[in-house]
Design a protein around this motif. Sequence first.
Motif: not given
Length: 301
Positions: A11-12, A107-109, A132-133, A169-170
Motif C-alpha cells: 500500500f505504501a 496517509i489513511h485509507a 471510502t477514500g 486507494l494506494a
Amino acid sequence: MRIAFMGSPDFAVPALRALHAAGHDIAAVYCQPPRPAGRGQRETPCPVHRAALELGLPVRTPARLKRDAAGHEAFAALDLDAAVVAAYGLILPRAMLDAPRRGCINIHASLLPRWRGAAPIHAAILAGDAQTGITIMRMEEGLDTGPMLLAEALPIPPDATVGALHDALAAQGARLVVRALAEAPPAVPQPAAGVTYAPKLTKADGRLDWTTDAATLERRVRALNPWPGTYFDHGGEQVRVLAARVEPGTGAPGTLLDDAALVATGAGGLRLLRLQRPGRAAQDADAFLRGFALPHGAMLG
C-alpha cells in the motif's frame, strides 16, 4: 522538502515512488525489519524496503521505537521538514511525532473519522459502504485522531474486492500526499460524530458462519480476498471461497441446496463461484466440483 518516509507493505510503495518522483529529498526510509518468508523461510525485506533500495534511498529497520532514546535522537538528527507515514506498522512516540518541523503526516485509507484503525479497507466493504477514500492527516498520539489536511472520496463498486480497492486507494493516497506537501493546507479537526473502528484481522475472521445472512457473507468473501481469505470445512479439508453470489434459497444454514454449490444461510442462499483446496490452484465452481464432491443435502462446516 527534506522528508523521511515510513511504511512497509505494498500500500505504501506508490506514495514512496511519487514523493521521490516529485523531487523531495528523502533522507531516510523507515520500514519493518526483514522477516522469514516462503518455503525456505529466508529473511525477506518488505515491499517498501525493496522499493527504497531500487530508488537508492537509505533504509532503517528498527524493530521497535518505544523507549529507544538513541533511535529518537537519530530521527531528530535527520533535520526533517516532515515525515510521511503510510501503514508503517509501529507506533510513533511523541519524541518522533514532534521532531519534523511540519510534523508527521499520515496517509489513511478511509474518510475519517469513519474506520480509524488497522483494517479500514476491509471494514468499508464488510459494512457495505457506498464509498471510502483517503484522508491525509497530521499525526498525534491518539489512534488516527489527528487533524485532517486533505480528504477525497472514492466510490466502492458493488463487486469490489479488498485487493482491487487497496490498489485504487494506494494510488489515490500517493497523489494526495504529494499535493498536501506542496500546498500545505490548513489542518481541520475531525468531526466528533461518526467515529468507527476497524480492528486488525486474523485468519479466524475468514471462517464463514452460515447462520449469517447471504448478503453479509458475500461481502465478507470480497472483503477478505486476498487476505486472510474466507473458508469452510468439508471432507477433512479447509476450502477457500474466492467469489460468491447471493441467490434465493431456503434451508438449514450450511446445507447444500443443489449440486452446483448453492449454500443455505441465515437468510437466502450463497452461490459459491470460485474455490480453492489447500495446495491446489483456484478453480471456478464447475471445474472444482468435478474433483471435489459437494453433493446436494451435504452440510458444510
